[in-house]
Design a protein around this motif. Structure first.
Motif, PDB file in Angstrom:
ATOM      1  N   MET A  58      39.341  44.644  41.085  1.00  0.00           N
ATOM      2  CA  MET A  58      40.222  43.834  41.938  1.00  0.00           C
ATOM      3  C   MET A  58      41.323  43.158  41.123  1.00  0.00           C
ATOM      4  N   GLY A  59      41.082  43.021  39.830  1.00  0.00           N
ATOM      5  CA  GLY A  59      41.950  42.185  39.005  1.00  0.00           C
ATOM      6  C   GLY A  59      43.370  42.680  38.898  1.00  0.00           C
ATOM      7  N   ALA A  60      44.083  42.144  37.949  1.00  0.00           N
ATOM      8  CA  ALA A  60      45.505  42.414  37.825  1.00  0.00           C
ATOM      9  C   ALA A  60      45.828  43.183  36.545  1.00  0.00           C
ATOM     10  N   ARG A  61      44.804  43.422  35.732  1.00  0.00           N
ATOM     11  CA  ARG A  61      45.012  44.192  34.513  1.00  0.00           C
ATOM     12  C   ARG A  61      45.132  45.669  34.821  1.00  0.00           C
ATOM     13  N   ARG A  62      45.761  46.393  33.921  1.00  0.00           N
ATOM     14  CA  ARG A  62      45.842  47.832  34.071  1.00  0.00           C
ATOM     15  C   ARG A  62      45.410  48.483  32.762  1.00  0.00           C
ATOM     16  N   GLU A  63      44.659  49.541  32.878  1.00  0.00           N
ATOM     17  CA  GLU A  63      44.182  50.251  31.695  1.00  0.00           C
ATOM     18  C   GLU A  63      45.264  51.188  31.179  1.00  0.00           C
TER      19      GLU A  63
ATOM     20  N   CYS B  58      49.874  33.020  32.753  1.00  0.00           N
ATOM     21  CA  CYS B  58      48.537  32.448  32.996  1.00  0.00           C
ATOM     22  C   CYS B  58      47.600  33.548  33.489  1.00  0.00           C
ATOM     23  N   HIS B  59      46.773  34.066  32.562  1.00  0.00           N
ATOM     24  CA  HIS B  59      45.944  35.220  32.916  1.00  0.00           C
ATOM     25  C   HIS B  59      44.944  34.919  34.017  1.00  0.00           C
ATOM     26  N   TYR B  60      44.318  33.770  33.941  1.00  0.00           N
ATOM     27  CA  TYR B  60      43.336  33.418  34.978  1.00  0.00           C
ATOM     28  C   TYR B  60      44.016  33.406  36.348  1.00  0.00           C
ATOM     29  N   CYS B  61      45.211  32.819  36.382  1.00  0.00           N
ATOM     30  CA  CYS B  61      45.926  32.667  37.655  1.00  0.00           C
ATOM     31  C   CYS B  61      46.399  34.020  38.183  1.00  0.00           C
ATOM     32  N   ILE B  62      46.844  34.894  37.288  1.00  0.00           N
ATOM     33  CA  ILE B  62      47.239  36.235  37.712  1.00  0.00           C
ATOM     34  C   ILE B  62      46.027  36.953  38.293  1.00  0.00           C
ATOM     35  N   ALA B  63      44.894  36.820  37.602  1.00  0.00           N
ATOM     36  CA  ALA B  63      43.681  37.511  38.047  1.00  0.00           C
ATOM     37  C   ALA B  63      43.186  36.954  39.379  1.00  0.00           C
ATOM     38  N   SER B  64      43.159  35.637  39.510  1.00  0.00           N
ATOM     39  CA  SER B  64      42.593  35.057  40.737  1.00  0.00           C
ATOM     40  C   SER B  64      43.545  35.250  41.923  1.00  0.00           C
TER      41      SER B  64
END
Lengths: 131, 131, 131, 131, 131, 131
Positions: free
Chosen positions: C1-6, F81-87
């Motif tokens: 679900m997250g926002a990272r991309r591999e 802000c990685h946490y904020c991007i993810a959440s």
């Protein structure tokens, strides 16, 4: 090849670097030196310069030592520098910062960032009473 | 067409906006309201929300009122928000900030920004003593 | 679900992505592609666009290649982008950046951030000699 | 009441402030001092400290004087400090920066900010080749 | 000597600059070109490059044109770029942004900056549900 | 001694903290609470205040819920802000954000940062058409 630098331990340091480490430990009355200084030690003139600045700015003055550390923590928190929050937060606690004070500091940092952005975005004119 | 908003004066404000203006003036014991609030008044729920946040965060607590203002000024100076520096700087002076204290605050803001950047750029690991 | 991309490896990449990877490797005369490009590859038009920008901006011009990399490292260090410091720092070293030059670059980044903040906070007027 | 400070002219300056002004003019071989220094002069120890830092960091070293100014301009442009861009931009031109070089510098500042943000937002892992 | 550049008007522009101006006007169906482009025109390759980027990124895609402008305004407001807020704010209004929507956008920008800073300062670990 | 705070789990939370956790879960129709709230719980008035702000700002209004999340993600990405991007990225996906939309959002964030810096560095005057 990278851009990171490893900390230089006391035992591996040159005489001029050791002199700064010694002064840091004597000034702060501790027996160790933080990684920030050990990394700066790759560039001794910068190590001396930054330490000299810190000594002057954070030394005795019109603001009490705890207030100075609180200001340093607040700016570091606003800039998201974890090492700086941790190191100056530790210094602030040694000088008496309570958990409640730290909470209030963080609230001010957060709220100031919100209102700073709103004010700047909206281009608010400075009231004559503030001039 | 632009994105700026003009201040809404008391005489032109709705009852709900006036209620916030009245509370700001009563809380601060002054007879005027700053442009920040007058610009936020285009959006009354936001005006109420931000004022309510400011009242809570800057109200009585573990940090004394002057220290709170100094922290607000420091973050605002670090962020380059001129209106905020001017308004909270004025508030800090009313609460006793001296010229010498303001000078020291600015020095801490400048130096913290320098060391924050160096630490972050160099990726310094946090010492166990700071954990 | 997250926002990272591999990262998307060459073997798994589409023809249009491979074409960009090939051009990166040919232009730089290396046999691999960095994770930045492999992550951008999830969005091929952006991969092409950013690579095309980098090629144009960092290609031959009035500033020599080393100076261009030093400028890129300085901005990246000021912004605290570790990946960018590492990748452009590596490129700068390949083009001849010495340890002493890197130290001086970092000192300038730190000091510029200090004086930038002081100048902005104090609202210093630009001297006519600088116009 | 505000937070701004007026420049202190040479004729109105104390002996210790004049000594710094004199050193600035002698070092730079000019007959005037910029507003930044005149505003810092409200706090003579800070005036001396910042000037001493600038002298050390921007003085002779491994990077040539033009490259040092270009780096200062790039960081200042990235931070949006108009006074700093103007003052260091002027210094860079005196040391030979051409219009074409300034254009390329600005392009690098803009593009580095774009890729710095993309890399940070995407949380790209540093390739082992960059370590 | 300074670092500012004056806008280059159509009548004074080279053929290659005019070609970009013409494309901007045709694409946007207007009869004038903003100062941003006129200032970039001192460096025609950068003028072409940035316009080409804007055309690609802000052109038809998965996000509707109004949402794209809202995102541009939000980032510009967060960064305090007045020109960008004004120009993209105007574009957003032409595409239908209401006053109420603009108010909500600003509230999100302000609050996101507050929580972004709190989260980063506190070093909050990402929950597995967000990965 | 450090400045980090550990998350406070529901089972260890006070009644007033649990009340906020309960409201977060009920409002969002989920059975867990993110680490951001659990870390803020060390300071219950701030936990309540920030949650109350989020509820008001991100609740029903003139912008649809997905657009609100996209704006939150864009500002958080711009701020790194990685946490904020993810959440908020996760929240945006639940509300329908596609991969293609996320790609376009990131492109806008990157390009806006580039042009914001160029515009600010160049001191571009706002066109009368944007006022």
């Amino acid at each position: 090849m990278g851009a990171r630098r490893e900390p230089i331990e006391y035992s591996a340091a040159s005489a001029e670097v050791r002199a700064v480490y010694d002064d840091i430990m004597a000034t702060r009355n501790v027996k160790w030196v933080g990684n920030f200084w050990k990394v700066l030690a790759h560039d001794p003139p910068t190590l001396q310069r930054i330490w000299s600045n810190i000594k002057q700015v954070m030394g005795p003055g019109s603001l009490d030592p705890l207030t100075k550390e609180l200001l340093y923590v607040a700016v570091s928190a606003s800039n998201g520098c974890h090492y700086c929050i941790a190191s100056h937060g530790t210094a602030a606690r040694k000088k008496g910062m309570t958990e409640a004070q730290y909470s209030e500091l963080l609230s001010i940092v957060g709220l100031a960032n919100e209102t700073n952005k709103l004010v700047t975005a909206l281009g608010v004119d400075i009231d004559p009473q503030f001039l």
